[in-house]
Scaffold this motif. Sequence first.
Motif, PDB file in Angstrom:
ATOM      1  N   VAL A 548     -20.476 -16.856   4.210  1.00 32.45           N
ATOM      2  CA  VAL A 548     -19.578 -17.357   3.184  1.00 32.45           C
ATOM      3  C   VAL A 548     -18.301 -16.530   3.227  1.00 32.45           C
ATOM      4  O   VAL A 548     -18.160 -15.614   4.043  1.00 32.45           O
ATOM      5  N   ASP A 549     -17.353 -16.858   2.344  1.00 29.85           N
ATOM      6  CA  ASP A 549     -16.046 -16.213   2.360  1.00 29.85           C
ATOM      7  C   ASP A 549     -16.141 -14.813   1.778  1.00 29.85           C
ATOM      8  O   ASP A 549     -15.970 -14.594   0.573  1.00 29.85           O
ATOM      9  N   THR A 550     -16.422 -13.857   2.635  1.00 26.70           N
ATOM     10  CA  THR A 550     -16.494 -12.463   2.221  1.00 26.70           C
ATOM     11  C   THR A 550     -16.060 -11.603   3.403  1.00 26.70           C
ATOM     12  O   THR A 550     -15.614 -12.112   4.431  1.00 26.70           O
ATOM     13  N   VAL A 551     -16.186 -10.286   3.279  1.00 23.01           N
ATOM     14  CA  VAL A 551     -15.677  -9.373   4.294  1.00 23.01           C
ATOM     15  C   VAL A 551     -16.298  -9.637   5.663  1.00 23.01           C
ATOM     16  O   VAL A 551     -15.663  -9.395   6.709  1.00 23.01           O
ATOM     17  N   ILE A 552     -17.526 -10.137   5.697  1.00 20.05           N
ATOM     18  CA  ILE A 552     -18.202 -10.378   6.977  1.00 20.05           C
ATOM     19  C   ILE A 552     -17.430 -11.380   7.821  1.00 20.05           C
ATOM     20  O   ILE A 552     -17.374 -11.263   9.052  1.00 20.05           O
ATOM     21  N   ALA A 553     -16.824 -12.383   7.189  1.00 18.13           N
ATOM     22  CA  ALA A 553     -16.021 -13.354   7.941  1.00 18.13           C
ATOM     23  C   ALA A 553     -14.856 -12.659   8.626  1.00 18.13           C
ATOM     24  O   ALA A 553     -14.544 -12.935   9.796  1.00 18.13           O
ATOM     25  N   HIS A 554     -14.209 -11.751   7.923  1.00 20.98           N
ATOM     26  CA  HIS A 554     -13.069 -11.032   8.494  1.00 20.98           C
ATOM     27  C   HIS A 554     -13.519 -10.057   9.579  1.00 20.98           C
ATOM     28  O   HIS A 554     -12.846  -9.919  10.613  1.00 20.98           O
ATOM     29  N   LEU A 555     -14.632  -9.380   9.361  1.00 24.71           N
ATOM     30  CA  LEU A 555     -15.112  -8.410  10.341  1.00 24.71           C
ATOM     31  C   LEU A 555     -15.483  -9.106  11.646  1.00 24.71           C
ATOM     32  O   LEU A 555     -15.065  -8.683  12.733  1.00 24.71           O
ATOM     33  N   ALA A 556     -16.271 -10.168  11.547  1.00 24.39           N
ATOM     34  CA  ALA A 556     -16.657 -10.891  12.760  1.00 24.39           C
ATOM     35  C   ALA A 556     -15.438 -11.498  13.438  1.00 24.39           C
ATOM     36  O   ALA A 556     -15.321 -11.485  14.667  1.00 24.39           O
ATOM     37  N   GLY A 557     -14.513 -12.034  12.637  1.00 24.21           N
ATOM     38  CA  GLY A 557     -13.295 -12.603  13.213  1.00 24.21           C
ATOM     39  C   GLY A 557     -12.440 -11.563  13.891  1.00 24.21           C
ATOM     40  O   GLY A 557     -11.886 -11.790  14.972  1.00 24.21           O
ATOM     41  N   MET A 558     -12.305 -10.388  13.282  1.00 25.11           N
ATOM     42  CA  MET A 558     -11.529  -9.308  13.885  1.00 25.11           C
ATOM     43  C   MET A 558     -12.137  -8.870  15.215  1.00 25.11           C
ATOM     44  O   MET A 558     -11.422  -8.525  16.161  1.00 25.11           O
ATOM     45  N   MET A 559     -13.469  -8.908  15.301  1.00 23.01           N
ATOM     46  CA  MET A 559     -14.153  -8.508  16.524  1.00 23.01           C
ATOM     47  C   MET A 559     -14.122  -9.602  17.592  1.00 23.01           C
ATOM     48  O   MET A 559     -14.539  -9.356  18.732  1.00 23.01           O
ATOM     49  N   GLY A 560     -13.645 -10.796  17.230  1.00 17.25           N
ATOM     50  CA  GLY A 560     -13.635 -11.895  18.183  1.00 17.25           C
ATOM     51  C   GLY A 560     -14.988 -12.557  18.352  1.00 17.25           C
ATOM     52  O   GLY A 560     -15.199 -13.343  19.275  1.00 17.25           O
ATOM     53  N   LYS A 561     -15.909 -12.260  17.445  1.00 15.58           N
ATOM     54  CA  LYS A 561     -17.251 -12.841  17.502  1.00 15.58           C
ATOM     55  C   LYS A 561     -17.213 -14.262  16.931  1.00 15.58           C
ATOM     56  O   LYS A 561     -16.544 -14.504  15.931  1.00 15.58           O
ATOM     57  N   PRO A 562     -17.891 -15.233  17.558  1.00 13.27           N
ATOM     58  CA  PRO A 562     -17.957 -16.569  16.953  1.00 13.27           C
ATOM     59  C   PRO A 562     -18.465 -16.476  15.517  1.00 13.27           C
ATOM     60  O   PRO A 562     -19.529 -15.905  15.259  1.00 13.27           O
ATOM     61  N   VAL A 563     -17.690 -16.999  14.589  1.00 15.77           N
ATOM     62  CA  VAL A 563     -18.049 -16.918  13.175  1.00 15.77           C
ATOM     63  C   VAL A 563     -17.809 -18.280  12.537  1.00 15.77           C
ATOM     64  O   VAL A 563     -16.756 -18.881  12.706  1.00 15.77           O
ATOM     65  N   TRP A 564     -18.827 -18.757  11.821  1.00 19.20           N
ATOM     66  CA  TRP A 564     -18.761 -20.046  11.138  1.00 19.20           C
ATOM     67  C   TRP A 564     -18.716 -19.788   9.642  1.00 19.20           C
ATOM     68  O   TRP A 564     -19.666 -19.228   9.065  1.00 19.20           O
ATOM     69  N   LEU A 565     -17.628 -20.205   9.034  1.00 19.11           N
ATOM     70  CA  LEU A 565     -17.400 -19.934   7.616  1.00 19.11           C
ATOM     71  C   LEU A 565     -17.846 -21.109   6.757  1.00 19.11           C
ATOM     72  O   LEU A 565     -17.359 -22.232   6.920  1.00 19.11           O
ATOM     73  N   LEU A 566     -18.761 -20.853   5.861  1.00 21.61           N
ATOM     74  CA  LEU A 566     -19.145 -21.822   4.837  1.00 21.61           C
ATOM     75  C   LEU A 566     -18.159 -21.663   3.683  1.00 21.61           C
ATOM     76  O   LEU A 566     -18.198 -20.670   2.947  1.00 21.61           O
ATOM     77  N   ASN A 567     -17.278 -22.627   3.545  1.00 25.30           N
ATOM     78  CA  ASN A 567     -16.125 -22.496   2.659  1.00 25.30           C
ATOM     79  C   ASN A 567     -16.246 -23.419   1.452  1.00 25.30           C
ATOM     80  O   ASN A 567     -16.578 -24.596   1.584  1.00 25.30           O
ATOM     81  N   ARG A 568     -15.966 -22.884   0.287  1.00 26.29           N
ATOM     82  CA  ARG A 568     -16.020 -23.691  -0.931  1.00 26.29           C
ATOM     83  C   ARG A 568     -14.871 -24.691  -0.987  1.00 26.29           C
ATOM     84  O   ARG A 568     -13.821 -24.488  -0.374  1.00 26.29           O
ATOM     85  N   PHE A 569     -15.053 -25.767  -1.722  1.00 24.89           N
ATOM     86  CA  PHE A 569     -13.971 -26.713  -1.985  1.00 24.89           C
ATOM     87  C   PHE A 569     -12.899 -25.987  -2.790  1.00 24.89           C
ATOM     88  O   PHE A 569     -13.200 -25.290  -3.751  1.00 24.89           O
TER      89      PHE A 569
END
Length: 641
Positions: A548-569
């Motif tokens: 979900v939209d939290t620091v983990i999304a940014h960390l994985a994205g910064m590392m270039g790791k495939p990351v799938w974000l479950l995003n709220r409306f």
Amino acid sequence: MPQSSETTTAPSVSVALALLAAGNAERAAEMLRSLLRANSQDAEAWHAMACVARAGGENQSAVGLAGRAIQISPEPHFHITLGLALLALGHQEAARAAVHVAVLGTPRDPRAHQAMAEVLEAQGRVDDAGQALRNALRLRPLEAVRHLELAAFLARHGQTGEAVSVSEKAVALAPQDTFTQNQHALLLERTGRMAEAEPYFAAVAAALPHDAAALANYGAALFSAGAFETARSVLEEAIALRSDSAETRGNLGLVLMALGALPQAAEELKAAHKLRPEDVRLAVNYGTVLADLGRRDEAEALFRNGMASAASEQDRARAVFNLGTLLLAEGRFHEGWLRFEARKLILPAGRTENLPSWDGQPQQAPVLIYAEQGLGDTLQFLRYVLPAAARAPVILAVPDGLQTLVAATAYGQHPKVTMLPVRAKAQDLGAIAACSLLSLPHVLGLDAPLPWQNVCDPEIWADTDTQSDDETLLKVGLCWSGNPNYRFDRRRSLTPDVLAPLAHIEGVSFQSLQKQGALPDFPVTPLPEGDMLVTARVIAGLDVVITVDTVIAHLAGMMGKPVWLLNRFGGDWRWEEWSGRRDAEGEPHNLWYPSLRVFTQPEPGEGAEPWAEPVEAVKHALRALVRESAGRRLLRQKTPL
């Protein structure tokens, strides 16, 4: 309130004053007129008529009536009523003179000192007014109302700590008194201590179950405490009793927003705005839900009207800041970053060390670049450290939990960047200016998002102790909730059981990236203890991260790791459509993090239901990734060495 005498009063005058105190001014006046027809020299009756006039806002008449009473018998408490009526008319010095007569005549009457405090405060003699209130309290130390009056005075003049302490004494003296509980709760609310105020508001609401204001205050306290469902119920009761309260309608709208019921929230916030269109705070709240619903043109108009209004600086700043996030959500960066700066006027100050703000100009002396908000924001905006370092040496201050992580990246290892040690002072290292990470796009004049760069080395970070022995399994990281203290966390986070459909996919092993909360019912490897670098080492060994939209999304994205974000409306501005692009296969990816894909709720709603579609889409994508991974392994097995 009418001023009653401590001397003997005729029974009919006492009855009239009791009627006045009960709100029946008309009957009180009728009784007093009858009494005066029988005896025109009844000074107490003339004084009581002055009290009736004051209660009705007829202060000019009150002056004449009190003056008539004084001509007959110059009782000190008559001068109190005269003085307060004169004060209401703006005759401050005349009022002070009248009340002074009462103080001299009855120095042990706390009402005289209370009245003097009102006059002195109106004259701007704050210290003298405070002393007068303390004199009244000294005379009646066991009267809760004296403590409440002093507490309210102290709060008005910024002495909130002492105000709460004094108010607590009032509650101790009258623990069952509804008025005292309510005043104490309102003071706690004013000082931002809503969690402490909630039990008092609850007691008041229980004592006054049909009082709309009592229910509204209780509902607001419940909202602040995160008890959204109960808050909704209580606020709906308050509105049923009184539907024309803009504050109550607005609070219900915010509760509904927090629950995810955006269309219903919009209706309540619209009603609040219509009831009080000049209130910029209500207009901004209405604009915020409109923006979440995609009605951005209407939201922008509300924000721009608010920023151009004559409202308080705080309310105008909220309008400007919300306009900034809307502009960023639409990719209108030049004005967006400028307006985004308004957050500094409404959010707690960052770690500036009282240094002057850096304007982005080249200089030889170091600049303190500090993290300002959440961990995710810090990781996202770290990319701007390198262009800042091209203009000035940087002393980089990040939260403790990110210290070792950032030190292991290209940001922390850059020759012109010095990581600020925990509890160290940047000024001791030569810093002469400061700038927030979130302000760097603005001060550097960078209108578009700075492209992602690979600043991490997963091979170095990889923690072999956390890797699966079965290389045939796809390793998937899961993070299902963020910081529960975030007001709208209910919308962005989900419960682990919502991810249960993923558990039925064969060929997958799951790794928790969640630092708090219970694990799902299906098998998940717990996250090791440690800071964010420990988490990064776990992520380095994964094939994909679902979060979900939290620091983990940014960390994985910064590392270039495939990351799938479950995003709220109606999600955060950085995940909006403008920030996405589609690859050759038509799959959308994020401009901030090219390895990130966004799976957004198709419509707003409460609970788990709005997550069904994005989780189903993630499930299909994960199955496809399992097949793709298996195909690659098979191809490697068939390829000759």
